[in-house]
Design a protein around this motif. Structure first.
Motif, PDB file in Angstrom:
ATOM      1  N   GLY A  53      -5.652  -4.453  -4.316  1.00 22.37           N
ATOM      2  CA  GLY A  53      -6.024  -4.504  -2.642  1.00 22.37           C
ATOM      3  C   GLY A  53      -4.981  -5.567  -2.256  1.00 22.37           C
ATOM      4  N   ASN A  63      -6.541  -6.999  11.093  1.00 22.55           N
ATOM      5  CA  ASN A  63      -6.091  -7.346   9.900  1.00 22.55           C
ATOM      6  C   ASN A  63      -4.827  -8.437   9.901  1.00 22.55           C
ATOM      7  N   ALA A  68     -13.016   3.688  11.990  1.00 17.71           N
ATOM      8  CA  ALA A  68     -12.394   3.180  10.667  1.00 17.71           C
ATOM      9  C   ALA A  68     -11.766   1.876  10.469  1.00 17.71           C
ATOM     10  N   GLY A 120       0.883  -1.237   0.159  1.00 17.63           N
ATOM     11  CA  GLY A 120       0.051   0.085  -0.003  1.00 17.63           C
ATOM     12  C   GLY A 120       0.778   1.318   0.058  1.00 17.63           C
TER      13      GLY A 120
HETATM   14  N1  UGB Z   1      -1.771  -3.243   1.124  1.00 20.07           N
HETATM   15  C1  UGB Z   1      -1.178  -3.911   0.296  1.00 20.07           C
HETATM   16  O1  UGB Z   1      -0.375  -4.533   0.642  1.00 20.07           O
HETATM   17  N2  UGB Z   1      -1.715  -3.756  -1.017  1.00 20.07           N
HETATM   18  C2  UGB Z   1      -2.687  -2.946  -1.489  1.00 20.07           C
HETATM   19  O2  UGB Z   1      -3.169  -2.973  -2.627  1.00 20.07           O
HETATM   20  C3  UGB Z   1      -3.161  -2.165  -0.245  1.00 20.07           C
HETATM   21  C4  UGB Z   1      -2.800  -2.462   0.904  1.00 20.07           C
HETATM   22  P1  UGB Z   1      -4.643  -0.032   4.713  1.00 20.07           P
HETATM   23  P2  UGB Z   1      -7.405  -0.570   4.948  1.00 20.07           P
HETATM   24  O3  UGB Z   1      -6.361  -2.229  10.410  1.00 20.07           O
HETATM   25  O4  UGB Z   1      -7.370  -0.541  10.855  1.00 20.07           O
HETATM   26  C5  UGB Z   1      -7.572  -2.442   6.653  1.00 20.07           C
HETATM   27  O5  UGB Z   1      -4.721   0.896   3.406  1.00 20.07           O
HETATM   28  O6  UGB Z   1      -7.030  -1.677   3.647  1.00 20.07           O
HETATM   29  C6  UGB Z   1      -1.272  -3.219   2.460  1.00 20.07           C
HETATM   30  C7  UGB Z   1      -8.709  -3.523   6.545  1.00 20.07           C
HETATM   31  O7  UGB Z   1      -9.368  -3.522   5.395  1.00 20.07           O
HETATM   32  O8  UGB Z   1      -3.553   0.559   5.778  1.00 20.07           O
HETATM   33  O9  UGB Z   1      -8.068   0.688   4.544  1.00 20.07           O
HETATM   34  C8  UGB Z   1      -0.835  -2.004   3.220  1.00 20.07           C
HETATM   35  O10 UGB Z   1       0.509  -1.774   2.842  1.00 20.07           O
HETATM   36  C9  UGB Z   1      -9.781  -2.804   7.889  1.00 20.07           C
HETATM   37  O11 UGB Z   1     -10.710  -3.906   8.024  1.00 20.07           O
HETATM   38  O12 UGB Z   1      -5.768  -0.462   5.175  1.00 20.07           O
HETATM   39  O13 UGB Z   1      -7.806  -1.290   6.126  1.00 20.07           O
HETATM   40  C10 UGB Z   1      -1.207  -2.288   4.579  1.00 20.07           C
HETATM   41  O14 UGB Z   1       0.161  -2.976   5.229  1.00 20.07           O
HETATM   42  C11 UGB Z   1      -8.970  -2.586   9.011  1.00 20.07           C
HETATM   43  O15 UGB Z   1      -8.849  -3.633   9.934  1.00 20.07           O
HETATM   44  C12 UGB Z   1      -2.456  -3.202   4.675  1.00 20.07           C
HETATM   45  O16 UGB Z   1      -2.554  -3.827   3.411  1.00 20.07           O
HETATM   46  C13 UGB Z   1      -7.950  -1.624   8.666  1.00 20.07           C
HETATM   47  O17 UGB Z   1      -7.120  -2.345   7.975  1.00 20.07           O
HETATM   48  C14 UGB Z   1      -3.773  -2.268   4.942  1.00 20.07           C
HETATM   49  O18 UGB Z   1      -3.897  -1.262   4.017  1.00 20.07           O
HETATM   50  C15 UGB Z   1      -7.246  -1.671  10.177  1.00 20.07           C
END
Ligand code: UGB
Length: 598
Positions: free
Chosen positions: A237, A354, A302, A121
């Motif tokens: 994702g 997560n 969130a 991400g």
């Molecule tokens: N990530 C990837 O490796 N690849 C991608 O394409 C996208 C992300 P975000 P998100 O713990 O509070 C998640 O953006 O997805 C990695 C859960 O969905 O930080 O908005 C990225 O590098 C949610 O249910 O989070 O939300 C990072 O390490 C909730 O639990 C990870 O994926 C939330 O996390 C998460 O990406 C949370």
């Protein structure tokens, strides 16, 4: 037809598939054969790559997209027919006998585990220009997230082998999923730090690729605005991790090597490894095939909520429901107030952090059916209420925590809830957004992530009998936080609460303005009274007892102005810097038994 002459038979196959799937527009502008032939070839190289990277190929991608876009246009709720309820799970209390028993069980299992870090991400919400793994988890030592994770895995590996008296050193594998946005920087961070002490053969990087963008409700692929021979792409994702692990062949290798567990985690949670041993202990003692770590969640926070979903036919799944879907789902199923706190002050639905622990055997079995494909969703931004045009192209997305959605009822899916102060303090929000978070809800910023590490270390030491002064409150970057003594330790000092208890003796006390850096495996605090800063470095063969009264001017936290661009971004984003005024620093580089008495 006229253009196909220049193509190989595979490319012709792809072209025919695209035409069958309503993608004629991709070729409409193609000039006569002989013109732009190389660029046409380049187009097919990209199509071949998009085709290879998606389980089932581009044809499936387009078909799935058409269906999901039709559902979205019709306003179909993906949870139609499901009744949500609060699932049952394990609730752990830090430091009690059960917790310590589970930690020991978890450490025992750790040598049969592999860790998978999703780090593809970009961190758009955080707005940091570098990769998040390179950010300091705390600035007292400056240890970055990746260093902290790797050192924690090495510490677990050593603790596990010594607990089971395993003569041949286990090597816990670490897989890092990167993307084009993070791959090079992640590799550079590893290489320039000698993999933070991990063997290079233990670490594998797998890169996720982007997926094709969709221009309209018919799932017509969107061409790049600046290059008519290129399809626009966007990230798919973190759910990609399952397909990548499957296609990498690593899962079977791990199984042959006798591994049993796969642990998934995210890029910026400095507390996570305090929760890993006990939650792995839950998986192993309860025989859970899927175990999601969770923390108490404030309503509308969130983070997704772990929810039991019962379908009209009586079948049930326990899965994460994303925060933006939980409230409408509850309202649509008879909970007029939607996602609200209950009498505990928290939502009754535990918050998903997560962190998944999967039993490798059933995981391989499921992936050999699905090839790692995960339930997808689409989130188009429509131009108006007719939902006929998009503001910009969209794409299918997937989330790693949706893995349980396709599982048969025989698979044991559960969750483990731990205190938030112990398990979860991610760095996701930039300072402006964090400062607007309603009072009482977590900021999830660089400031709060660092403060949470100090708080957790203090509470753990308190529980072990150390007298730790109460925190004061302070405001950094518009966020009111509790400022506890800045206590840090290297992961090898303690993997479990039992380790901490063993290493602190009677009558230790630490004042609020103090800083402690414990950097070594066999450092024992006994009868220590600290008011200032103390740094203890010891090599693994040195056994050091630290006692007496240490008092000095210490290290202060100085406010910094986030607008002052002469200050590094990593400092500005937290709103303070550590000023090292005076400290006692003791170093033991040689083996032996030592006592430092101030
Ligand atoms: N990530 C990837 O490796 N690849 C991608 O394409 C996208 C992300 P975000 P998100 O713990 O509070 C998640 O953006 O997805 C990695 C859960 O969905 O930080 O908005 C990225 O590098 C949610 O249910 O989070 O939300 C990072 O390490 C909730 O639990 C990870 O994926 C939330 O996390 C998460 O990406 C949370």
């Amino acid at each position: 037809q006229r253009n196909l002459g220049i193509l190989s038979s595979e490319e012709i196959g792809l072209a025919m598939m695209l035409l069958r799937e309503g993608q004629k527009h991709l070729f409409d502008h193609w000039p006569e054969p002989g013109v732009d032939d190389r660029r046409k070839k380049g187009f097919f190289d990209q199509v071949a790559q998009l085709n290879a990277n998606y389980p089932g190929g581009l044809e499936s991608y387009i078909q799935n997209a058409r269906k999901l876009l039709a559902d979205s246009k019709a306003g179909k709720n993906p949870y139609d027919g499901f009744i949500p309820s609060v699932p049952t799970g394990e609730f752990l209390t830090f430091g009690n006998d059960n917790f310590m028993m589970l930690e020991e069980a978890g450490v025992r299992e750790a040598r049969r585990a592999a860790f998978v870090l999703v780090a593809g991400g970009l961190g758009e919400r955080l707005g940091y220009k570098g990769i998040k793994l390179a950010l300091p988890s705390e600035t007292t030592t400056g240890r970055c997230f990746l260093q902290h994770y790797i050192e924690s895995i090495i510490a677990l590996q050593e603790a596990s082998c010594s607990l089971v008296q395993d003569q041949h050193e286990a090597e816990i594998p670490l897989v890092i999923m990167t993307s084009d946005d993070t791959h090079k920087s992640t590799l550079l961070l590893l290489k320039s730090n000698y993999y933070f002490g991990m063997k290079t053969t233990q670490v594998k990087l797998i890169k996720q690729e982007k997926v094709a963008c969709l221009a309209d409700n018919d799932a017509r692929l969107a061409l790049d605005l600046n290059d008519k021979y290129k399809i626009q792409t966007k990230p798919h994702g973190h759910g990609d991790v399952h397909a990548l692990l499957y296609s990498s062949g690593l899962l079977n290798l791990w199984q042959s090597a006798g591994l049993k567990w796969v642990l998934f985690f995210q890029d910026t949670n400095g507390l996570l490894f305090k929760a890993i041993p006990a939650s792995l202990g839950v998986s192993s003692t309860k025989g859970y095939h899927v175990n999601s770590l969770a923390v108490p969640r404030k309503a509308k926070e969130a983070m997704g909520g772990i929810t039991k979903l019962t379908y009209t036919d009586g079948s049930e799944i326990v899965n994460n429901v994303e925060y933006n879907q939980l409230d409408p789902l509850l309202r649509a199923t008879g909970h007029a107030d939607g996602d609200v706190n209950c009498e505990t002050g928290f939502s009754p639905f535990p918050g998903n952090i997560n962190q998944l622990i999967l039993d490798l055997g059933p995981y391989i079995k499921e992936l050999s059916k699905t090839r790692g494909a995960i339930a997808e969703f689409v989130n188009p931004k429509y131009k108006d209420s007719t939902k006929t045009c998009f503001k910009s192209s969209t794409r299918l997305e997937c989330m790693m925590q949706d893995y349980p959605k396709s599982l048969p009822p025989s698979v044991k899916v559960a969750f483990t809830v731990m205190d938030k102060w112990l398990a979860y303090a991610p760095v996701k929000n930039n300072l402006e957004d964090a400062s607007k978070v309603p009072k009482g809800n977590p900021y999830h910023s660089a400031t709060s992530g660092e403060m949470a590490i100090y708080k957790a270390n203090c509470l753990i030491l308190r529980k072990a009998g150390v007298h730790i002064a109460d925190p004061v409150t302070d405001i950094f970057n518009g966020q009111e936080v509790e400022l506890w003594p800045r206590i840090t330790w290297s992961p090898k000092w303690a993997s479990t609460f039992r380790d901490v208890k063993r290493k602190v003796g009677e009558c230790c006390s630490i004042s609020q303005r103090s800083t402690t850096v414990i950097n070594g495996q066999n450092i024992f605090l006994d009868g220590l009274s600290l008011d200032g800063a103390l740094v203890v470095n010891a090599n693994d063969q040195a056994e050091v007892k630290v006692t007496g009264c240490v008092q000095n001017k210490g290290w202060a936290l100085e406010h910094v102005d986030y607008k002052d661009i002469s200050i590094p971004e990593e400092t500005r984003m937290r709103g303070f810097k550590v000023c090292k005024i005076e400290q006692v620093e003791i170093n033991y580089a040689d083996p032996g038994k030592f006592c430092f008495e101030s």
